[in-house]
Design a protein around this motif. Structure first.
Motif, PDB file in Angstrom:
ATOM      1  N   PHE A   7      -7.420  23.267 -13.542  1.00  0.00           N
ATOM      2  CA  PHE A   7      -6.896  23.289 -12.178  1.00  0.00           C
ATOM      3  C   PHE A   7      -7.927  22.930 -11.123  1.00  0.00           C
ATOM      4  N   GLY A   8      -9.190  23.190 -11.412  1.00  0.00           N
ATOM      5  CA  GLY A   8     -10.224  22.901 -10.422  1.00  0.00           C
ATOM      6  C   GLY A   8     -10.778  21.496 -10.500  1.00  0.00           C
ATOM      7  N   THR A   9     -10.650  20.846 -11.688  1.00  0.00           N
ATOM      8  CA  THR A   9     -11.257  19.534 -11.853  1.00  0.00           C
ATOM      9  C   THR A   9     -10.246  18.468 -12.265  1.00  0.00           C
ATOM     10  N   LEU A  10      -9.537  18.674 -13.370  1.00  0.00           N
ATOM     11  CA  LEU A  10      -8.653  17.627 -13.888  1.00  0.00           C
ATOM     12  C   LEU A  10      -7.439  17.384 -12.991  1.00  0.00           C
ATOM     13  N   TYR A  11      -6.780  18.435 -12.556  1.00  0.00           N
ATOM     14  CA  TYR A  11      -5.625  18.295 -11.665  1.00  0.00           C
ATOM     15  C   TYR A  11      -6.008  17.573 -10.370  1.00  0.00           C
ATOM     16  N   PRO A  12      -7.061  18.018  -9.661  1.00  0.00           N
ATOM     17  CA  PRO A  12      -7.449  17.291  -8.444  1.00  0.00           C
ATOM     18  C   PRO A  12      -7.921  15.860  -8.719  1.00  0.00           C
ATOM     19  N   ALA A  13      -8.564  15.646  -9.857  1.00  0.00           N
ATOM     20  CA  ALA A  13      -9.013  14.293 -10.181  1.00  0.00           C
ATOM     21  C   ALA A  13      -7.817  13.364 -10.358  1.00  0.00           C
ATOM     22  N   TYR A  14      -6.765  13.837 -11.014  1.00  0.00           N
ATOM     23  CA  TYR A  14      -5.586  13.008 -11.202  1.00  0.00           C
ATOM     24  C   TYR A  14      -4.910  12.699  -9.866  1.00  0.00           C
TER      25      TYR A  14
END
Length: 191
Positions: A7-14
């Motif tokens: 939630f802190g890295t992959l979701y915002p990256a997408y």
């Protein structure tokens, strides 16, 4: 660890990818503010993990903080950026830029200095290995004269013995003169 990673890295990256792809300025700015806050959070957590890891529910609070940053209802990253980060960076921007320029200049000078020292150490090690007869390296370096290797090393003041012996095999009982020493009688040029 995994919830924060997802939630802190992959979701915002997408969603940052989608904002860039769609060229939606509003979404792009929203995600840029998130990444700035997340970078500051990650930096701060490096130190707080050392001192506050014993605190009850510390890791759960970190996950809740990341969720608060991401939430479209709370707009936590936008709030922190607009209230604290932007005003602070705006007032200190000149000093930060000056420090970064100085650090860049010093790091370049240090890189050049250590690069030269590294080459000197490597050349010295190669010469030492060749002079002691360390197998394949001595065979490859045999075409160089000792004067050439000393010049690479940067020690023009050091004296090089006129003949250096190199042992090519451990079965050999007597040392064999190096190529540069045997060329001294037949030719005057260096290889």
């Amino acid at each position: 660890f995994f919830p924060r990673l997802i939630f802190g890295t992959l979701y915002p990256a997408y969603y940052s990818y989608k904002a860039v792809k769609s060229k939606d300025i509003k979404e792009y700015v929203k995600w840029m503010m998130y990444w700035i806050i997340f970078a500051l959070f990650t930096t701060a957590e490096t130190f707080t993990d050392i001192f506050l890891c014993w605190f009850p529910f510390y890791y759960e609070l970190k996950i809740a903080f990341v969720a608060w940053l991401l939430s479209p209802y709370t707009k936590g990253s936008s709030l922190l950026y607009r209230k604290f980060v932007h005003p602070t960076l705006s007032s200190k921007e000149k000093e930060i830029d000056d420090c970064l320029i100085q650090a860049k200049d010093r790091s370049y000078d240090a890189l050049v200095h250590f690069g030269k020292r590294g080459l000197n150490v490597a050349a010295t090690a190669a010469v030492m290995a060749a002079s002691k007869g360390q197998g394949a390296l001595s065979e490859r370096l045999r075409s160089f004269s000792m004067q050439d290797l000393s010049t690479i090393r940067g020690d023009s003041s050091s004296t090089v013995p006129p003949s250096v012996t190199v042992r090519t095999s451990s079965k050999q009982s007597h040392p064999k003169p190096s190529r540069s020493a045997s060329e001294g009688t037949g030719s005057s040029g260096k290889c």
